[in-house]
Design an enzyme around this catalytic site. Structure first.
Site, PDB file in Angstrom:
ATOM      1  CG  ASP A  36      37.139  36.932  48.021  1.00  0.00           C
ATOM      2  OD1 ASP A  36      37.094  36.377  49.326  1.00  0.00           O
ATOM      3  OD2 ASP A  36      36.498  38.208  48.724  1.00  0.00           O
ATOM      4  CG  HIS A  85      32.333  36.867  48.417  1.00  0.00           C
ATOM      5  ND1 HIS A  85      32.593  37.815  49.790  1.00  0.00           N
ATOM      6  CD2 HIS A  85      32.298  37.203  47.150  1.00  0.00           C
ATOM      7  CE1 HIS A  85      33.604  38.862  48.646  1.00  0.00           C
ATOM      8  NE2 HIS A  85      33.447  38.719  47.387  1.00  0.00           N
ATOM      9  CG  HIS A  89      30.017  39.476  44.557  1.00  0.00           C
ATOM     10  ND1 HIS A  89      30.015  41.105  44.250  1.00  0.00           N
ATOM     11  CD2 HIS A  89      30.740  38.615  45.082  1.00  0.00           C
ATOM     12  CE1 HIS A  89      31.563  41.095  44.054  1.00  0.00           C
ATOM     13  NE2 HIS A  89      31.987  40.169  44.409  1.00  0.00           N
ATOM     14  CG  HIS A 180      39.189  38.275  43.635  1.00  0.00           C
ATOM     15  ND1 HIS A 180      40.168  39.120  44.782  1.00  0.00           N
ATOM     16  CD2 HIS A 180      38.290  38.955  44.063  1.00  0.00           C
ATOM     17  CE1 HIS A 180      39.504  40.031  44.550  1.00  0.00           C
ATOM     18  NE2 HIS A 180      37.988  39.185  44.424  1.00  0.00           N
TER      19      HIS A 180
END
Length: 206
Positions: A36, A85, A89, A180
């Protein structure tokens, strides 16, 4: 300190994907690596490791970070998948229906415009979503991908070896693993991949 009780994510929500589907002709154990919050500075090193270890992964990107100079072509050429994503965010559960739709729409449009590839998968930031998120994803033809194992790598900058520990202790067939694009994740990624392989797993995509 990272809370180990948060490593395994379990939900009965059929609207989200937390594990790989079992193929009829598959007899081996499988997992999927996901990363991510990119594309960022750690991406080239992550790609180098994945290539060396012959492992595929799915990347969930914030579209605000994506521009032509990022190595997105390499990501696709080396067999990985790019998902959304959102644009910036946010916690989607704190937004109204239209705001959520715009976040997903603009992210999907930008990624597709730059890469020329359809965006089929989406991961909500912080793992937070509600019925409006599900509706927006459905309208845009995207599936929501969560995870089964959270490495907690974002909390383990000073203790990167615990990333390996948390994943290894909770490995299970068909699990989707949350990682991540972080410096500490790069440090342990080669060893993590080798351990997963040694446990008899192969890396697959949705």
């Amino acid at each position: 300190m990272a809370d180990k009780t948060c490593v395994v994510y379990d939900t009965a929500d059929d609207n989200v994907i937390t594990e790989l589907k079992r193929e009829e002709d598959s007899t081996g154990k499988q997992v999927m690596l996901t990363f991510d919050d990119g594309p960022g500075k750690a991406l080239p090193e992550i790609l180098d490791i994945l290539k060396k270890e012959n492992a595929e992964a799915m990347f969930f990107w914030q579209s605000r970070l994506l521009h032509q100079k990022r190595p997105w072509k390499r990501v696709l050429e080396e067999g990985h998948v790019i998902g959304s994503h959102t644009r910036g965010h946010p916690n989607l559960a704190a937004l109204n229906e239209e705001e959520q739709f715009r976040e997903l729409l603009y992210s999907k449009m930008k990624i597709e415009k730059i890469t020329g590839q359809a965006v089929k998968y989406f991961r909500p930031p912080f793992g937070q979503y509600n019925e409006h998120t599900i509706t927006a994803a459905n309208r845009l033809g995207m599936e929501i991908v969560m995870w089964k194992i959270a490495s907690l790598d974002w909390e383990l900058k000073e203790e990167p070896l615990k990333i390996i520990e948390y994943v290894q202790e909770n490995l299970q067939d068909r699990a989707i693993i949350l990682l991540h694009e972080l410096e500490q994740t790069v440090k342990i990624l080669p060893e993590l991949i080798r351990i997963i392989k040694a446990e008899g797993y192969e890396f697959c995509l949705l």
